[in-house]
Design an enzyme around this catalytic site. Structure first.
Site, PDB file in Angstrom:
ATOM      1  N   GLY A 191       1.272  -1.028   0.250  1.00  0.00           N
ATOM      2  CA  GLY A 191      -0.826   0.149   0.278  1.00  0.00           C
ATOM      3  C   GLY A 191       0.765   1.105  -0.476  1.00  0.00           C
ATOM      4  O   GLY A 191       2.190   1.010  -0.385  1.00  0.00           O
ATOM      5  N   ASN A 192       0.241   2.231   0.453  1.00  0.00           N
ATOM      6  CA  ASN A 192       0.806   3.293   0.341  1.00  0.00           C
ATOM      7  C   ASN A 192       0.059   4.674   1.324  1.00  0.00           C
ATOM      8  O   ASN A 192      -0.572   4.224   1.891  1.00  0.00           O
ATOM      9  CB  ASN A 192       0.775   4.163  -1.403  1.00  0.00           C
ATOM     10  CG  ASN A 192      -0.342   4.955  -1.281  1.00  0.00           C
ATOM     11  OD1 ASN A 192      -0.661   5.690  -0.639  1.00  0.00           O
ATOM     12  ND2 ASN A 192      -0.624   4.278  -2.312  1.00  0.00           N
ATOM     13  N   HIS A 193       0.967   5.612   1.231  1.00  0.00           N
ATOM     14  CA  HIS A 193       0.597   6.970   2.580  1.00  0.00           C
ATOM     15  C   HIS A 193      -0.301   7.424   2.586  1.00  0.00           C
ATOM     16  O   HIS A 193      -0.865   8.796   3.309  1.00  0.00           O
ATOM     17  CB  HIS A 193       1.781   7.207   3.437  1.00  0.00           C
ATOM     18  CG  HIS A 193       2.997   6.433   3.399  1.00  0.00           C
ATOM     19  ND1 HIS A 193       2.410   5.245   5.329  1.00  0.00           N
ATOM     20  CD2 HIS A 193       4.229   6.723   3.825  1.00  0.00           C
ATOM     21  CE1 HIS A 193       3.539   4.550   5.451  1.00  0.00           C
ATOM     22  NE2 HIS A 193       4.840   5.272   4.298  1.00  0.00           N
ATOM     23  N   SER A 194      -0.896   7.871   1.529  1.00  0.00           N
ATOM     24  CA  SER A 194      -2.174   8.003   0.925  1.00  0.00           C
ATOM     25  C   SER A 194      -2.977   7.824   2.117  1.00  0.00           C
ATOM     26  O   SER A 194      -3.720   7.132   2.956  1.00  0.00           O
ATOM     27  CB  SER A 194      -2.845   7.920  -0.304  1.00  0.00           C
ATOM     28  OG  SER A 194      -3.769   8.925  -0.194  1.00  0.00           O
ATOM     29  N   ALA A 205      -4.213   7.721  -4.992  1.00  0.00           N
ATOM     30  CA  ALA A 205      -2.783   7.242  -5.268  1.00  0.00           C
ATOM     31  C   ALA A 205      -2.352   6.631  -5.396  1.00  0.00           C
ATOM     32  O   ALA A 205      -2.799   5.227  -4.714  1.00  0.00           O
ATOM     33  CB  ALA A 205      -1.826   7.689  -3.949  1.00  0.00           C
TER      34      ALA A 205
END
Ligand code: CTP
Length: 403
Positions: A212-215, A280
Protein backbone atom coordinates in the site's frame (compact mmCIF):
# COMPACT_ATOMS: atom_id res chain seq x y z
CA UNK A 1 -30.25 17.32 3.36
CA UNK A 2 -30.94 21.05 3.28
CA UNK A 3 -28.40 23.37 1.64
CA UNK A 4 -28.68 25.32 4.87
CA UNK A 5 -27.05 22.50 6.83
CA UNK A 6 -23.90 23.77 8.54
CA UNK A 7 -24.49 27.34 7.38
CA UNK A 8 -24.21 30.28 9.78
CA UNK A 9 -27.44 32.25 9.60
CA UNK A 10 -27.65 35.68 11.17
CA UNK A 11 -31.26 36.68 11.70
CA UNK A 12 -32.05 40.36 12.21
CA UNK A 13 -35.43 40.98 13.82
CA UNK A 14 -37.05 44.41 13.63
CA UNK A 15 -40.11 45.90 15.28
CA UNK A 16 -43.17 44.60 13.51
CA UNK A 17 -45.96 42.33 14.71
CA UNK A 18 -44.62 39.61 12.38
CA UNK A 19 -41.61 39.37 14.72
CA UNK A 20 -43.51 36.64 16.60
CA UNK A 21 -43.15 34.44 13.51
CA UNK A 22 -39.37 34.53 13.82
CA UNK A 23 -39.65 31.93 16.58
CA UNK A 24 -40.86 29.45 13.93
CA UNK A 25 -38.24 30.69 11.51
CA UNK A 26 -35.42 30.02 13.97
CA UNK A 27 -36.79 26.52 14.64
CA UNK A 28 -36.92 25.75 10.93
CA UNK A 29 -33.34 26.94 10.40
CA UNK A 30 -32.13 24.83 13.34
CA UNK A 31 -34.07 21.82 12.00
CA UNK A 32 -32.36 22.34 8.63
CA UNK A 33 -29.00 21.97 10.42
CA UNK A 34 -28.00 25.65 10.38
CA UNK A 35 -26.27 27.59 13.18
CA UNK A 36 -28.37 30.60 14.09
CA UNK A 37 -27.57 33.87 15.85
CA UNK A 38 -30.18 36.56 16.34
CA UNK A 39 -29.76 40.32 16.55
CA UNK A 40 -32.83 42.33 17.49
CA UNK A 41 -33.50 46.02 17.19
CA UNK A 42 -34.32 47.40 20.66
CA UNK A 43 -37.96 48.08 19.73
CA UNK A 44 -38.51 44.55 18.37
CA UNK A 45 -38.23 43.20 21.93
CA UNK A 46 -41.77 44.53 22.48
CA UNK A 47 -43.02 41.95 19.98
CA UNK A 48 -41.01 38.81 20.82
CA UNK A 49 -38.70 38.14 23.75
CA UNK A 50 -34.95 37.70 23.41
CA UNK A 51 -35.27 34.77 25.84
CA UNK A 52 -37.51 32.86 23.41
CA UNK A 53 -35.20 33.50 20.48
CA UNK A 54 -32.03 32.69 22.42
CA UNK A 55 -33.56 29.43 23.70
CA UNK A 56 -34.60 28.40 20.20
CA UNK A 57 -31.38 29.52 18.52
CA UNK A 58 -29.22 28.08 21.33
CA UNK A 59 -27.22 31.31 21.28
CA UNK A 60 -27.32 34.61 23.16
CA UNK A 61 -29.42 37.27 21.46
CA UNK A 62 -27.99 40.78 21.18
CA UNK A 63 -29.58 44.11 20.51
CA UNK A 64 -27.01 46.63 21.73
CA UNK A 65 -23.26 47.08 21.36
CA UNK A 66 -22.93 46.41 25.09
CA UNK A 67 -25.15 46.15 28.13
CA UNK A 68 -24.56 49.14 30.46
CA UNK A 69 -26.17 47.32 33.39
CA UNK A 70 -23.97 44.23 33.23
CA UNK A 71 -20.35 44.85 34.15
CA UNK A 72 -19.27 41.47 32.76
CA UNK A 73 -20.91 42.11 29.41
CA UNK A 74 -18.54 42.31 26.48
CA UNK A 75 -18.62 44.57 23.46
CA UNK A 76 -20.75 42.97 20.73
CA UNK A 77 -18.78 43.44 17.59
CA UNK A 78 -20.91 44.08 14.53
CA UNK A 79 -17.84 43.24 12.42
CA UNK A 80 -17.52 39.79 14.00
CA UNK A 81 -21.21 39.05 13.42
CA UNK A 82 -20.85 40.22 9.84
CA UNK A 83 -17.85 37.97 9.25
CA UNK A 84 -19.47 34.98 10.98
CA UNK A 85 -22.58 34.99 8.80
CA UNK A 86 -22.84 32.87 5.64
CA UNK A 87 -26.35 34.26 5.22
CA UNK A 88 -27.95 37.33 6.75
CA UNK A 89 -31.74 37.60 6.86
CA UNK A 90 -33.67 40.61 8.09
CA UNK A 91 -37.19 39.46 8.91
CA UNK A 92 -39.48 41.13 9.50
CA UNK A 93 -37.99 44.18 7.80
CA UNK A 94 -40.08 47.19 8.73
CA UNK A 95 -40.46 50.28 6.53
CA UNK A 96 -38.18 52.13 8.93
CA UNK A 97 -35.44 49.47 8.71
CA UNK A 98 -35.71 49.27 4.91
CA UNK A 99 -35.16 53.00 4.78
CA UNK A 100 -32.14 52.82 7.08
CA UNK A 101 -30.65 49.96 5.07
CA UNK A 102 -31.17 51.83 1.81
CA UNK A 103 -29.51 54.95 3.18
CA UNK A 104 -26.68 53.51 5.22
CA UNK A 105 -27.98 54.70 8.57
CA UNK A 106 -26.50 52.62 11.33
CA UNK A 107 -27.96 53.74 14.60
CA UNK A 108 -28.23 50.28 16.18
CA UNK A 109 -26.30 47.01 16.36
CA UNK A 110 -28.39 45.40 13.62
CA UNK A 111 -27.81 48.18 11.11
CA UNK A 112 -24.07 48.33 11.89
CA UNK A 113 -23.94 44.56 11.33
CA UNK A 114 -25.89 44.90 8.08
CA UNK A 115 -23.31 47.40 6.81
CA UNK A 116 -20.47 45.07 7.86
CA UNK A 117 -21.94 41.85 6.44
CA UNK A 118 -19.97 40.23 3.65
CA UNK A 119 -22.57 37.53 3.04
CA UNK A 120 -25.73 37.61 0.94
CA UNK A 121 -28.43 39.62 2.69
CA UNK A 122 -32.09 38.63 2.35
CA UNK A 123 -34.89 40.86 3.61
CA UNK A 124 -38.53 39.98 4.15
CA UNK A 125 -40.60 43.18 4.50
CA UNK A 126 -43.64 43.30 6.73
CA UNK A 127 -45.85 46.36 7.19
CA UNK A 128 -49.39 47.55 6.80
CA UNK A 129 -51.09 47.99 3.45
CA UNK A 130 -50.54 51.67 2.72
CA UNK A 131 -47.04 51.72 4.15
CA UNK A 132 -46.14 48.90 1.80
CA UNK A 133 -47.83 50.67 -1.12
CA UNK A 134 -45.97 53.92 -0.43
CA UNK A 135 -43.54 54.97 -3.14
CA UNK A 136 -40.72 55.45 -0.68
CA UNK A 137 -40.99 51.79 0.39
CA UNK A 138 -40.83 50.67 -3.24
CA UNK A 139 -37.89 52.93 -3.94
CA UNK A 140 -36.06 51.55 -0.90
CA UNK A 141 -36.69 47.95 -1.97
CA UNK A 142 -35.38 48.73 -5.48
CA UNK A 143 -32.33 50.41 -4.02
CA UNK A 144 -31.62 47.41 -1.79
CA UNK A 145 -31.95 45.09 -4.78
CA UNK A 146 -29.43 47.26 -6.60
CA UNK A 147 -27.05 46.52 -3.67
CA UNK A 148 -27.59 42.79 -4.43
CA UNK A 149 -29.71 42.35 -1.32
CA UNK A 150 -32.41 39.78 -1.99
CA UNK A 151 -36.04 40.70 -1.61
CA UNK A 152 -38.40 38.06 -0.20
CA UNK A 153 -41.81 39.43 -1.25
CA UNK A 154 -44.54 39.78 1.34
CA UNK A 155 -47.76 37.89 0.87
CA UNK A 156 -51.33 39.17 0.71
CA UNK A 157 -53.94 38.61 3.35
CA UNK A 158 -55.37 40.05 6.48
CA UNK A 159 -53.02 42.57 8.09
CA UNK A 160 -52.68 43.49 11.76
CA UNK A 161 -54.76 46.63 11.16
CA UNK A 162 -57.64 44.50 9.86
CA UNK A 163 -57.06 45.74 6.32
CA UNK A 164 -56.65 43.17 3.53
CA UNK A 165 -53.81 43.27 1.03
CA UNK A 166 -50.08 43.00 0.48
CA UNK A 167 -47.69 43.53 3.36
CA UNK A 168 -47.77 40.35 5.46
CA UNK A 169 -44.32 38.90 6.01
CA UNK A 170 -43.86 35.73 3.97
CA UNK A 171 -44.59 32.63 6.07
CA UNK A 172 -41.52 31.11 7.82
CA UNK A 173 -41.71 27.90 5.73
CA UNK A 174 -41.84 30.00 2.54
CA UNK A 175 -38.87 32.12 3.66
CA UNK A 176 -36.80 28.98 4.29
CA UNK A 177 -37.79 27.48 0.91
CA UNK A 178 -37.09 30.80 -0.82
CA UNK A 179 -33.57 31.00 0.63
CA UNK A 180 -32.84 27.31 -0.09
CA UNK A 181 -33.98 27.67 -3.71
CA UNK A 182 -32.04 30.89 -4.14
CA UNK A 183 -28.85 29.27 -2.84
CA UNK A 184 -29.34 26.24 -5.10
CA UNK A 185 -29.94 28.45 -8.15
CA UNK A 186 -26.58 30.16 -7.53
CA UNK A 187 -24.55 26.98 -7.02
CA UNK A 188 -21.97 26.80 -9.76
CA UNK A 189 -22.09 22.99 -10.13
CA UNK A 190 -25.81 22.50 -9.59
CA UNK A 191 -26.46 20.33 -12.65
CA UNK A 192 -23.08 18.66 -12.77
CA UNK A 193 -22.02 15.12 -11.96
CA UNK A 194 -18.59 14.94 -10.39
CA UNK A 195 -16.52 11.76 -10.07
CA UNK A 196 -13.56 11.74 -7.67
CA UNK A 197 -11.03 9.05 -6.78
CA UNK A 198 -9.26 9.24 -3.43
CA UNK A 199 -6.97 7.42 -1.02
CA UNK A 200 -4.51 4.60 -1.55
CA UNK A 201 -5.06 1.20 -3.09
CA UNK A 202 -4.02 -1.99 -1.33
CA UNK A 203 -2.59 -4.78 -3.47
CA UNK A 204 -2.93 -8.15 -1.79
CA UNK A 205 0.12 -10.38 -1.37
CA UNK A 206 -1.70 -13.07 0.61
CA UNK A 207 -4.89 -13.11 2.74
CA UNK A 208 -3.29 -10.91 5.43
CA UNK A 209 -0.66 -8.77 3.68
CA UNK A 210 -0.70 -6.10 1.07
CA UNK A 211 1.38 -3.46 -0.73
CA UNK A 212 0.00 0.00 0.00
CA UNK A 213 1.05 3.62 0.40
CA UNK A 214 0.66 6.47 2.88
CA UNK A 215 -2.17 8.31 1.12
CA UNK A 216 -4.84 9.34 3.67
CA UNK A 217 -7.56 10.31 1.21
CA UNK A 218 -7.83 13.79 2.80
CA UNK A 219 -7.41 15.70 -0.48
CA UNK A 220 -9.96 13.61 -2.38
CA UNK A 221 -12.49 13.85 0.45
CA UNK A 222 -12.01 17.64 0.65
CA UNK A 223 -12.66 17.83 -3.09
CA UNK A 224 -15.80 15.70 -2.76
CA UNK A 225 -17.17 17.85 0.06
CA UNK A 226 -16.52 21.06 -1.81
CA UNK A 227 -18.11 19.74 -5.00
CA UNK A 228 -21.21 18.76 -2.99
CA UNK A 229 -21.33 22.25 -1.45
CA UNK A 230 -21.30 23.69 -4.95
CA UNK A 231 -24.40 21.64 -5.73
CA UNK A 232 -22.85 18.79 -7.72
CA UNK A 233 -23.98 15.17 -7.59
CA UNK A 234 -20.79 13.56 -6.33
CA UNK A 235 -19.51 10.00 -6.57
CA UNK A 236 -16.39 9.35 -4.51
CA UNK A 237 -14.46 6.15 -5.19
CA UNK A 238 -12.05 5.66 -2.34
CA UNK A 239 -9.42 3.21 -1.28
CA UNK A 240 -9.04 2.38 2.44
CA UNK A 241 -9.23 5.68 4.34
CA UNK A 242 -10.14 6.88 7.83
CA UNK A 243 -11.82 9.97 6.43
CA UNK A 244 -15.57 10.35 6.84
CA UNK A 245 -18.23 11.73 4.55
CA UNK A 246 -20.02 14.60 6.24
CA UNK A 247 -22.34 15.42 3.37
CA UNK A 248 -24.96 12.73 2.90
CA UNK A 249 -25.47 13.72 -0.73
CA UNK A 250 -22.08 12.21 -1.66
CA UNK A 251 -22.20 8.65 -2.96
CA UNK A 252 -19.21 6.82 -1.46
CA UNK A 253 -17.88 3.68 -3.11
CA UNK A 254 -15.26 1.82 -1.12
CA UNK A 255 -12.73 -0.21 -3.04
CA UNK A 256 -9.47 -1.91 -2.11
CA UNK A 257 -7.29 -2.60 -5.13
CA UNK A 258 -6.29 -0.72 -8.28
CA UNK A 259 -8.33 -3.25 -10.27
CA UNK A 260 -11.44 -2.47 -8.13
CA UNK A 261 -10.86 1.26 -8.64
CA UNK A 262 -10.48 0.77 -12.41
CA UNK A 263 -13.82 -1.06 -12.61
CA UNK A 264 -15.69 1.45 -10.42
CA UNK A 265 -14.22 4.46 -12.28
CA UNK A 266 -15.25 3.02 -15.66
CA UNK A 267 -18.74 2.31 -14.35
CA UNK A 268 -19.28 6.04 -13.57
CA UNK A 269 -17.01 7.82 -16.04
CA UNK A 270 -19.32 8.10 -19.07
CA UNK A 271 -22.06 9.68 -17.01
CA UNK A 272 -19.79 12.29 -15.36
CA UNK A 273 -19.12 15.93 -16.27
CA UNK A 274 -16.07 16.59 -14.12
CA UNK A 275 -13.64 13.84 -13.15
CA UNK A 276 -10.83 14.32 -10.65
CA UNK A 277 -8.33 11.56 -9.92
CA UNK A 278 -6.75 12.30 -6.56
CA UNK A 279 -6.09 8.66 -5.63
CA UNK A 280 -2.59 7.33 -5.09
CA UNK A 281 -3.05 4.19 -7.15
CA UNK A 282 -0.47 1.40 -6.85
CA UNK A 283 1.58 1.17 -10.02
CA UNK A 284 2.34 -2.51 -9.42
CA UNK A 285 0.46 -5.46 -8.00
CA UNK A 286 1.62 -9.00 -7.14
CA UNK A 287 1.32 -11.26 -10.16
CA UNK A 288 0.02 -14.08 -7.99
CA UNK A 289 -1.87 -13.67 -4.71
CA UNK A 290 -1.04 -16.52 -2.34
CA UNK A 291 -4.23 -18.23 -1.24
CA UNK A 292 -2.78 -19.13 2.18
CA UNK A 293 -0.79 -16.93 4.54
CA UNK A 294 2.84 -17.09 3.40
CA UNK A 295 5.15 -18.75 5.92
CA UNK A 296 8.39 -17.18 7.06
CA UNK A 297 11.56 -18.75 5.64
CA UNK A 298 15.23 -18.17 6.29
CA UNK A 299 15.92 -17.34 2.66
CA UNK A 300 15.20 -14.03 0.96
CA UNK A 301 11.83 -13.55 -0.65
CA UNK A 302 10.96 -12.14 -4.07
CA UNK A 303 7.45 -11.26 -5.10
CA UNK A 304 6.90 -10.80 -8.79
CA UNK A 305 4.93 -7.65 -9.53
CA UNK A 306 3.06 -6.71 -12.64
CA UNK A 307 1.92 -3.22 -13.64
CA UNK A 308 -1.61 -2.13 -12.75
CA UNK A 309 -3.78 -0.43 -15.34
CA UNK A 310 -3.34 3.34 -15.45
CA UNK A 311 -6.94 4.29 -14.69
CA UNK A 312 -6.52 7.98 -15.50
CA UNK A 313 -4.84 7.28 -18.84
CA UNK A 314 -7.58 4.77 -19.69
CA UNK A 315 -10.39 7.29 -19.15
CA UNK A 316 -8.32 9.96 -20.93
CA UNK A 317 -8.48 7.75 -24.02
CA UNK A 318 -12.28 7.49 -24.03
CA UNK A 319 -13.14 10.97 -22.76
CA UNK A 320 -15.75 12.97 -24.67
CA UNK A 321 -17.00 16.15 -22.95
CA UNK A 322 -15.71 15.33 -19.49
CA UNK A 323 -13.38 17.84 -17.85
CA UNK A 324 -10.57 15.59 -16.68
CA UNK A 325 -8.22 16.47 -13.83
CA UNK A 326 -5.26 14.44 -12.60
CA UNK A 327 -2.75 14.81 -9.80
CA UNK A 328 1.00 14.51 -10.10
CA UNK A 329 3.12 13.91 -7.03
CA UNK A 330 6.70 14.63 -7.96
CA UNK A 331 10.06 14.79 -6.26
CA UNK A 332 12.15 16.20 -9.10
CA UNK A 333 11.73 17.94 -12.49
CA UNK A 334 8.25 18.71 -11.21
CA UNK A 335 6.87 20.94 -13.97
CA UNK A 336 8.36 18.89 -16.77
CA UNK A 337 6.99 15.63 -15.35
CA UNK A 338 3.57 17.11 -14.63
CA UNK A 339 3.22 18.55 -18.15
CA UNK A 340 4.26 15.23 -19.64
CA UNK A 341 1.57 13.43 -17.52
CA UNK A 342 -1.02 16.02 -18.58
CA UNK A 343 -0.32 15.33 -22.26
CA UNK A 344 0.16 11.58 -21.95
CA UNK A 345 -3.11 11.09 -20.06
CA UNK A 346 -5.10 13.60 -22.17
CA UNK A 347 -6.03 15.84 -19.20
CA UNK A 348 -7.62 19.28 -19.08
CA UNK A 349 -5.85 20.20 -15.84
CA UNK A 350 -3.18 18.70 -13.64
CA UNK A 351 -2.60 19.43 -9.95
CA UNK A 352 1.08 19.28 -9.13
CA UNK A 353 2.30 18.49 -5.62
CA UNK A 354 5.97 18.63 -4.98
CA UNK A 355 7.32 16.52 -2.16
CA UNK A 356 10.05 19.18 -1.87
CA UNK A 357 7.42 21.55 -0.45
CA UNK A 358 6.98 21.25 3.32
CA UNK A 359 3.35 20.55 4.31
CA UNK A 360 2.43 19.16 0.88
CA UNK A 361 1.48 15.62 -0.05
CA UNK A 362 0.32 12.63 1.98
CA UNK A 363 -1.29 12.62 5.45
CA UNK A 364 -0.94 16.36 6.15
CA UNK A 365 -3.98 18.64 6.48
CA UNK A 366 -2.29 21.13 4.18
CA UNK A 367 -1.16 21.13 0.59
CA UNK A 368 0.77 23.36 -1.76
CA UNK A 369 -0.25 23.02 -5.35
CA UNK A 370 0.52 24.28 -8.82
CA UNK A 371 -2.19 24.03 -11.45
CA UNK A 372 -1.26 23.48 -15.08
CA UNK A 373 -3.88 23.56 -17.83
CA UNK A 374 -3.69 21.96 -21.25
CA UNK A 375 -2.29 25.16 -22.76
CA UNK A 376 0.48 24.91 -20.18
CA UNK A 377 -0.70 27.97 -18.23
CA UNK A 378 0.79 27.63 -14.76
CA UNK A 379 -0.72 28.97 -11.53
CA UNK A 380 1.03 28.41 -8.20
CA UNK A 381 -0.67 28.67 -4.82
CA UNK A 382 0.53 29.18 -1.26
CA UNK A 383 0.51 26.42 1.36
CA UNK A 384 -3.15 26.12 2.40
CA UNK A 385 -5.52 23.75 4.17
CA UNK A 386 -6.78 20.93 1.94
CA UNK A 387 -10.27 22.45 2.21
CA UNK A 388 -8.99 25.72 0.75
CA UNK A 389 -6.98 23.86 -1.88
CA UNK A 390 -10.18 22.07 -2.94
CA UNK A 391 -11.82 25.50 -3.36
CA UNK A 392 -8.91 26.74 -5.49
CA UNK A 393 -9.12 23.66 -7.71
CA UNK A 394 -12.88 24.03 -8.23
CA UNK A 395 -12.54 27.79 -8.84
CA UNK A 396 -10.19 26.98 -11.69
CA UNK A 397 -12.43 24.19 -13.03
CA UNK A 398 -15.60 26.33 -12.95
CA UNK A 399 -13.76 29.18 -14.70
CA UNK A 400 -12.69 26.80 -17.43
CA UNK A 401 -15.98 24.99 -17.95
CA UNK A 402 -17.90 28.26 -18.09
CA UNK A 403 -15.78 29.99 -20.77
N1 CTP B 1 -3.30 7.18 -11.67
C1 CTP B 1 -4.29 6.30 -12.02
N2 CTP B 1 -4.01 4.98 -12.16
C2 CTP B 1 -2.78 4.51 -11.94
C3 CTP B 1 -1.74 5.39 -11.56
C4 CTP B 1 -2.04 6.74 -11.44
O1 CTP B 1 -5.43 6.72 -12.22
N3 CTP B 1 -2.55 3.22 -12.05
C5 CTP B 1 -3.61 8.61 -11.57
C6 CTP B 1 -3.49 9.23 -10.20
O2 CTP B 1 -4.73 9.18 -9.51
C7 CTP B 1 -3.07 10.66 -10.50
C8 CTP B 1 -2.28 10.53 -11.77
O3 CTP B 1 -2.65 9.28 -12.37
O4 CTP B 1 -4.17 11.48 -10.78
C9 CTP B 1 -0.80 10.57 -11.64
O5 CTP B 1 -0.37 9.65 -10.70
P1 CTP B 1 1.17 9.46 -10.39
O6 CTP B 1 1.32 8.29 -9.45
O7 CTP B 1 1.81 10.76 -10.00
O8 CTP B 1 1.69 9.14 -11.82
P2 CTP B 1 2.05 7.87 -12.60
O9 CTP B 1 1.32 7.96 -13.88
O10 CTP B 1 1.83 6.66 -11.77
O11 CTP B 1 3.58 8.12 -12.89
P3 CTP B 1 4.86 7.95 -11.95
O12 CTP B 1 4.46 7.08 -10.79
O13 CTP B 1 5.83 7.32 -12.87
O14 CTP B 1 5.26 9.34 -11.56
Amino acid sequence: MSVLSGKNILLGVTAGIAAYKTTYLVRLFIKAGANVQVIMTPASKDFVTPLTLSTLSKNPVHSTFYDKEDENEQWNSHVDFGLWADIMLIAPATANTLSKMANGICDNLLMATYLSAKSKVYFAPAMDLDMYKHKTTHQNIKKLQSFDNIFIPPSSGELASGLEGEGRMAEPEDIVTFIENDIISRLSLKDKKVLITAGPTYEAIDPVRFIGNHSSGKMGFALAHHAAELGAEVTLITGPSNENIINSSIKRIDIVSAENMYNAAHQYFNDSDIVIFAAAVADYTPKVIATQKMKKKDTSLSIELQPTKDILASVGKIKKDQFLVGFALETNDELKNAISKLKRKNLDLIVLNSLQDKGAGFKTDTNKITLIDKNENITSFELKSKTEVAQDIFNEITKKINV
